[in-house]
Design a protein around this motif. Structure first.
Motif, PDB file in Angstrom:
ATOM      1  N   ASP A 287      46.114  37.818  46.819  1.00  0.00           N
ATOM      2  CA  ASP A 287      45.885  38.787  45.737  1.00  0.00           C
ATOM      3  C   ASP A 287      44.433  39.187  45.570  1.00  0.00           C
ATOM      4  O   ASP A 287      44.142  40.141  44.843  1.00  0.00           O
ATOM      5  CB  ASP A 287      46.366  38.195  44.405  1.00  0.00           C
ATOM      6  CG  ASP A 287      47.817  37.789  44.439  1.00  0.00           C
ATOM      7  OD1 ASP A 287      48.657  38.647  44.761  1.00  0.00           O
ATOM      8  OD2 ASP A 287      48.118  36.612  44.155  1.00  0.00           O
ATOM      9  N   GLY A 288      43.499  38.482  46.241  1.00  0.00           N
ATOM     10  CA  GLY A 288      42.103  38.680  45.912  1.00  0.00           C
ATOM     11  C   GLY A 288      41.849  38.116  44.524  1.00  0.00           C
ATOM     12  O   GLY A 288      42.422  37.103  44.132  1.00  0.00           O
ATOM     13  N   ARG A 289      41.000  38.787  43.751  1.00  0.00           N
ATOM     14  CA  ARG A 289      40.797  38.361  42.370  1.00  0.00           C
ATOM     15  C   ARG A 289      41.924  38.898  41.496  1.00  0.00           C
ATOM     16  O   ARG A 289      42.294  40.059  41.586  1.00  0.00           O
ATOM     17  CB  ARG A 289      39.447  38.836  41.842  1.00  0.00           C
ATOM     18  CG  ARG A 289      38.263  38.125  42.482  1.00  0.00           C
ATOM     19  CD  ARG A 289      37.001  38.251  41.653  1.00  0.00           C
ATOM     20  NE  ARG A 289      35.900  37.535  42.278  1.00  0.00           N
ATOM     21  CZ  ARG A 289      35.634  36.244  42.087  1.00  0.00           C
ATOM     22  NH1 ARG A 289      36.393  35.535  41.261  1.00  0.00           N
ATOM     23  NH2 ARG A 289      34.622  35.673  42.691  1.00  0.00           N
ATOM     24  N   VAL A 290      42.468  38.017  40.657  1.00  0.00           N
ATOM     25  CA  VAL A 290      43.610  38.361  39.807  1.00  0.00           C
ATOM     26  C   VAL A 290      43.074  38.856  38.472  1.00  0.00           C
ATOM     27  O   VAL A 290      42.476  38.096  37.696  1.00  0.00           O
ATOM     28  CB  VAL A 290      44.537  37.155  39.609  1.00  0.00           C
ATOM     29  CG1 VAL A 290      45.702  37.518  38.685  1.00  0.00           C
ATOM     30  CG2 VAL A 290      45.055  36.661  40.960  1.00  0.00           C
ATOM     31  N   TYR A 291      43.321  40.121  38.188  1.00  0.00           N
ATOM     32  CA  TYR A 291      42.722  40.762  37.026  1.00  0.00           C
ATOM     33  C   TYR A 291      43.213  40.165  35.702  1.00  0.00           C
ATOM     34  O   TYR A 291      44.385  39.845  35.542  1.00  0.00           O
ATOM     35  CB  TYR A 291      43.026  42.263  37.049  1.00  0.00           C
ATOM     36  CG  TYR A 291      42.450  43.016  35.875  1.00  0.00           C
ATOM     37  CD1 TYR A 291      41.069  43.077  35.676  1.00  0.00           C
ATOM     38  CD2 TYR A 291      43.284  43.654  34.951  1.00  0.00           C
ATOM     39  CE1 TYR A 291      40.531  43.762  34.602  1.00  0.00           C
ATOM     40  CE2 TYR A 291      42.753  44.344  33.872  1.00  0.00           C
ATOM     41  CZ  TYR A 291      41.376  44.385  33.700  1.00  0.00           C
ATOM     42  OH  TYR A 291      40.854  45.065  32.627  1.00  0.00           O
ATOM     43  N   ASN A 292      42.259  40.042  34.789  1.00  0.00           N
ATOM     44  CA  ASN A 292      42.506  39.611  33.415  1.00  0.00           C
ATOM     45  C   ASN A 292      42.935  38.149  33.312  1.00  0.00           C
ATOM     46  O   ASN A 292      43.851  37.804  32.548  1.00  0.00           O
ATOM     47  CB  ASN A 292      43.526  40.510  32.717  1.00  0.00           C
ATOM     48  CG  ASN A 292      42.971  41.080  31.415  1.00  0.00           C
ATOM     49  OD1 ASN A 292      41.771  41.320  31.309  1.00  0.00           O
ATOM     50  ND2 ASN A 292      43.828  41.293  30.441  1.00  0.00           N
ATOM     51  N   THR A 293      42.256  37.285  34.051  1.00  0.00           N
ATOM     52  CA  THR A 293      42.505  35.845  33.954  1.00  0.00           C
ATOM     53  C   THR A 293      41.242  35.067  33.584  1.00  0.00           C
ATOM     54  O   THR A 293      41.221  33.843  33.679  1.00  0.00           O
ATOM     55  CB  THR A 293      43.081  35.288  35.267  1.00  0.00           C
ATOM     56  OG1 THR A 293      42.176  35.601  36.349  1.00  0.00           O
ATOM     57  CG2 THR A 293      44.451  35.891  35.566  1.00  0.00           C
ATOM     58  N   GLY A 294      40.192  35.766  33.155  1.00  0.00           N
ATOM     59  CA  GLY A 294      38.970  35.096  32.743  1.00  0.00           C
ATOM     60  C   GLY A 294      39.097  34.517  31.339  1.00  0.00           C
ATOM     61  O   GLY A 294      40.043  34.800  30.600  1.00  0.00           O
ATOM     62  N   PHE A 295      38.114  33.716  30.960  1.00  0.00           N
ATOM     63  CA  PHE A 295      38.128  33.126  29.620  1.00  0.00           C
ATOM     64  C   PHE A 295      36.714  32.735  29.204  1.00  0.00           C
ATOM     65  O   PHE A 295      35.807  32.608  30.026  1.00  0.00           O
ATOM     66  CB  PHE A 295      39.045  31.896  29.558  1.00  0.00           C
ATOM     67  CG  PHE A 295      38.635  30.759  30.454  1.00  0.00           C
ATOM     68  CD1 PHE A 295      37.757  29.777  30.027  1.00  0.00           C
ATOM     69  CD2 PHE A 295      39.157  30.653  31.747  1.00  0.00           C
ATOM     70  CE1 PHE A 295      37.385  28.732  30.845  1.00  0.00           C
ATOM     71  CE2 PHE A 295      38.801  29.608  32.577  1.00  0.00           C
ATOM     72  CZ  PHE A 295      37.906  28.643  32.124  1.00  0.00           C
TER      73      PHE A 295
END
Length: 821
Positions: A287-295
């Motif tokens: 997937d590469g970087r998975v969007y909206n999984t930061g915190f």
């Protein structure tokens, strides 16, 4: 229930002749020596967990506890360079006991405080219990506090990305198991999928897990077991100490830090911790970087305690704030690149830029989870008995921000405000001939307000829990017998709710009075009382010093949670529309465990098998249209797959085992195995088929192996140096609940992890700094865990690369530094 209350009042009244503040004449003293040299061991820690009391041996190896109530206690002695030693000691008058510590012993004497009313050695407890310490937490990579235990035998986690993990024990989670913080039940909307446990991972020094019904001690929601997260402990008498921790993880750029300081002056103990963590989107090779999984997470904790002749009192305060992004898995159909919602109408979604994928800035679509806690733990000495009184208050605020446009960016879609008052009282009767009897009561009063948002998946509700119990424990020497009975009652009621669109924003809002005419009514007023008996009986028999047999039978109880009863809506963190059922009955389980422990100089072995029948088991199933397509329910501007809770009967069974080899002193080869199976017996006759014969979300078979070598043991510069290799082999899960496409099968995988660490000390032997280099999934294997919710975040039925859903985290390298002071 009335009988239990009367009994509790009678035994309290019977102890009225004991003067609360009278000084007991009972004491414990002795000497700690090296088993081989017989020389005194200075600086050893001698603790009585039941009394929260610890002393340090002096230069001659001597120690003394001056004021103790007479009873039998597990006394634990530990010292760097030696194996901990534990012994059950009966205090009666001036008691003397000497301890010999052995650097090479492999005897299993670890003490646990969870699942019992008294502290108990693991080998003497009939309950299946596992515990890990600070060293384990530090020398392994974890993305949150629950992730740290997710590979223990019999334990797993349902995840929604790196920072959202819900603990599972033997295939059961959510409200079927309790998470405790220092023995106090954690309350924070745990029925929900999309947020984790609201506890700072740096705060935890030790974790104890009870695998099996613990309703006897904790009541409803402990049907599957308990995870007790035990924080950093106060410093020893008349000392001040602390530590600073910093960490960086490469996969999602997570950087974190924590500082802890504690002291103890003449029995007045205090301490505090500040922590922070921040991360961008995680990544994997598919997937590469998975969007909206930061915190972005911050936390603080402070405590103050007092030890005096009348007993012990300890006040703990904590706060936790986590801004956690909410993924939805939307992608461009051709490039498979992630897209993002930018308007309320959501008619077009642009592809997320590389800059946004690497950004640490929290996006507009996120949740803010805040948790505040205050609890007071007390022990009062009452002559030959004692009273434990624990009171707590916690407030959980969870807001999901689902509106991507101004002026509503700060308007939460979901706004849940949960307030909980916990109480726990235990009276320890005077012991007679090693019979230990405890009577107690515990429960909570809870209110949850949901009316400040624009989306309503559950109604506001009130809940009161009361439980009364009696436990009995008898030490016959080689045989330890434990048992008890409990009765619980839960009074539950939820409010009705009417909603209408706001004239300006168009968002739903609660209305009352005359405004309810023509309004939608997602929730009706409802009230019900749930009740049930639970209990357990078990024994641990020491055949000899090396071999112990264990047997336990327990009945668990759980009342349905708010979502199972009343859910009627969707929120962004789940991706589906949930429907509850207000006709549900409480769940009751009957579980049997049989196991053994064996310990020798070169090998430690443990194994257990279990079978667990749960009546009125509640599970989630997807609904379909008559033509076999997903039943979609509209909410806002989107259509969502629809799920409804069902109730039936299931049987879970499985086994866990560990075998640890110590052929050479510095070489450790540790192996664990776990298997859990679930048969769904809710369907019978022609209704039962291959799609519905299994229980949803059963963890697959897993083997974990670790080969560790301790190096430079006699170095004057280095300390606690090691290198290690780990193997995580997880089998395919083909026993899926595929009914109506609720669940899919999952392929197995093998992950390789590496690690190394060392401490540096000065000429006096004091450790100055500890450094660690750890790596998980070294070969960057693309895999999906069967309990990962991101596996189902997919809007297409096919993709150009043949991969559907979101994959788990790829290679992750961690750098840690811990500075003690």
């Amino acid at each position: 229930m009335k009988g239990i209350i009367v009994y509790l009042l009678l035994v309290l009244a019977a102890s009225a002749n004991c003067k609360l503040f009278a000084q007991p004449i009972h004491s414990l003293n002795g000497t700690v020596v090296d088993k081989n040299t017989k020389q005194p061991v200075s600086g050893a820690s001698i603790s009585i967990p039941d009394l929260h009391s610890t002393v340090i041996s002096d230069t001659n190896g001597k120690f003394r506890f001056n004021i103790l109530p007479p009873a039998s206690y597990e006394v634990q002695v530990s010292m760097v360079g030696y194996k901990p030693k534990t012994q059950l000691i009966t205090i009666n008058g001036a008691t003397t006991i000497n301890f010999e510590l052995d650097a090479t012993s492999t005897e299993l004497t670890e003490v646990v405080i969870t699942g019992n009313t008294k502290s108990t050695q693991i080998k003497k407890s009939p309950l299946p219990i596992i515990a890990i310490n600070k060293d384990y937490l530090t020398t392994n990579i974890s993305t949150n506090v629950i992730d740290a235990i997710a590979t223990l035998p019999g334990v797993s986690a349902v995840t929604t990305g790196p920072n959202v993990s819900k603990p599972y024990i033997r295939g059961l989670g959510y409200n079927r198991m309790l998470t405790l913080f220092d023995g106090v039940r954690q309350e924070g909307q745990q029925w929900g999928d999309e947020h984790g446990i609201e506890i700072d991972k740096y705060l935890i020094d030790r974790i104890e897990v009870v695998k099996g019904p613990a309703s006897l001690v904790y009541g409803s929601d402990a049907l599957a077991g308990v995870v007790n997260l035990i924080p950093s402990q106060p410093e020893h008498l008349n000392k001040i100490s602390g530590n600073a921790t910093t960490e960086y993880q490469t996969n999602n750029g997570m950087y974190g830090g924590s500082i802890f300081l504690t002291g103890n002056k003449n029995g007045l103990e205090w301490g505090g911790r500040l922590s922070t963590r921040s991360a961008t989107n995680f990544q994997n090779s598919v997937d590469g970087r998975v969007y909206n999984t930061g915190f972005k997470e911050t936390a603080a904790n402070a405590f103050v305690g007092l030890h005096k002749k009348w007993g012990y009192s300890h006040l703990n305060l904590s706060l936790y704030d986590n801004k956690q992004e909410i993924p939805d898995g939307s992608r461009d159909s051709l490039t498979r690149k992630f897209t993002k919602q930018i308007t309320e109408a959501d008619t077009i979604r642009p592809i997320v830029s590389d800059e946004d994928l690497k950004s640490y800035t929290i996006t507009p679509l996120h949740q803010n989870v805040q948790h505040y806690r205050a609890f007071l733990k007390n022990i009062f000495f009452l002559g030959n008995s004692r009273l434990s009184v624990n009171l707590g208050y916690q407030r959980s605020v969870r807001r999901e921000y689902s509106h991507p446009e101004a002026p509503y960016l700060a308007t939460p879609g979901l706004d849940l405000q949960l307030n909980t008052f916990n109480y726990d009282l235990k009276y320890f009767l005077p012991e007679y001939n090693k019979w230990a009897i405890v009577v107690g009561t515990n429960g909570m009063n809870q209110t949850n307000n949901v009316t400040n948002g624009t989306e309503f998946v559950i109604p506001s509700y009130k809940q009161f829990d009361f439980g009364g119990f009696t436990t009995i424990k008898k030490d016959f020497g080689k045989l330890n017998l434990t048992g008890g009975l409990r009765y619980d009652i839960r009074s539950f009621s939820n409010d009705e709710l009417y909603t209408k669109p706001n004239a300006v924003s168009g968002f739903d809002q609660p209305v009352t009075g005359a405004d309810t005419v023509g309004a939608d009514k997602p929730f009706s007023k409802y009230s019900k009382t749930f009740n049930g008996f639970s209990g357990s009986i078990g024994l641990a028999y020491a055949v000899n010093d090396a071999f112990t047999l264990k047997v336990n039978i327990a009945r668990g109880y759980r009342a349905p949670n708010i979502s199972e009863i009343s859910a009627n809506g969707v929120h962004p963190g789940t991706g589906f529309y949930q429907i509850g059922n207000d006709n549900f009955k409480p769940e009751f389980s009957l579980q049997g465990d049989v196991g053994f422990l064996y310990s020798s100089k070169i090998v430690n072995v443990g194994a257990s098998v279990f079978i667990n029948q749960i009546d009125n088991y509640i599970y989630n199933a997807k609904l379909l249209n008559p033509n076999g397509t997903d039943l979609l329910t509209n909410s806002g501007v989107q259509d969502y797959p629809t799920y409804k809770y069902l109730q039936g009967k299931v049987v879970l069974y499985g086994a866990e085992a560990n075998i640890d080899f110590h052929l050479l002193k510095p070489l450790h080869f540790e192996n664990t195995f776990s298997a859990t199976y679930g048969n769904n017996e809710s369907y019978t006759g022609i209704e039962k088929n291959a799609t519905n014969q299994y229980v949803p979300f059963m963890p697959p078979i897993r083997y974990m192996g670790e080969l560790r070598y301790d190096i430079a043991a006699k170095s004057k510069l280095l300390t606690n140096s090691f290198i290690k290799l780990q193997v995580n082999s997880t089998a395919s899960q083909n026993r899926a609940f595929t009914y109506n496409n609720t669940e899919t099968v999952t392929n197995g995988y093998i992950l390789i992890n590496l690690g190394a660490g060392t401490g540096f000390k000065n000429e006096k032997g004091k450790t100055l700094i500890n450094l660690y280099l750890l790596a998980n999934n070294v070969f960057d294997i693309a895999y999906q865990d069967h309990l990962s919710r991101l596996k189902y975040f997919e809007q297409y039925s096919a993709s150009p690369n043949g991969r559907l859903g979101i994959y788990n985290m790829g290679r992750n390298i961690a750098f840690k530094m811990v500075i003690p002071f």
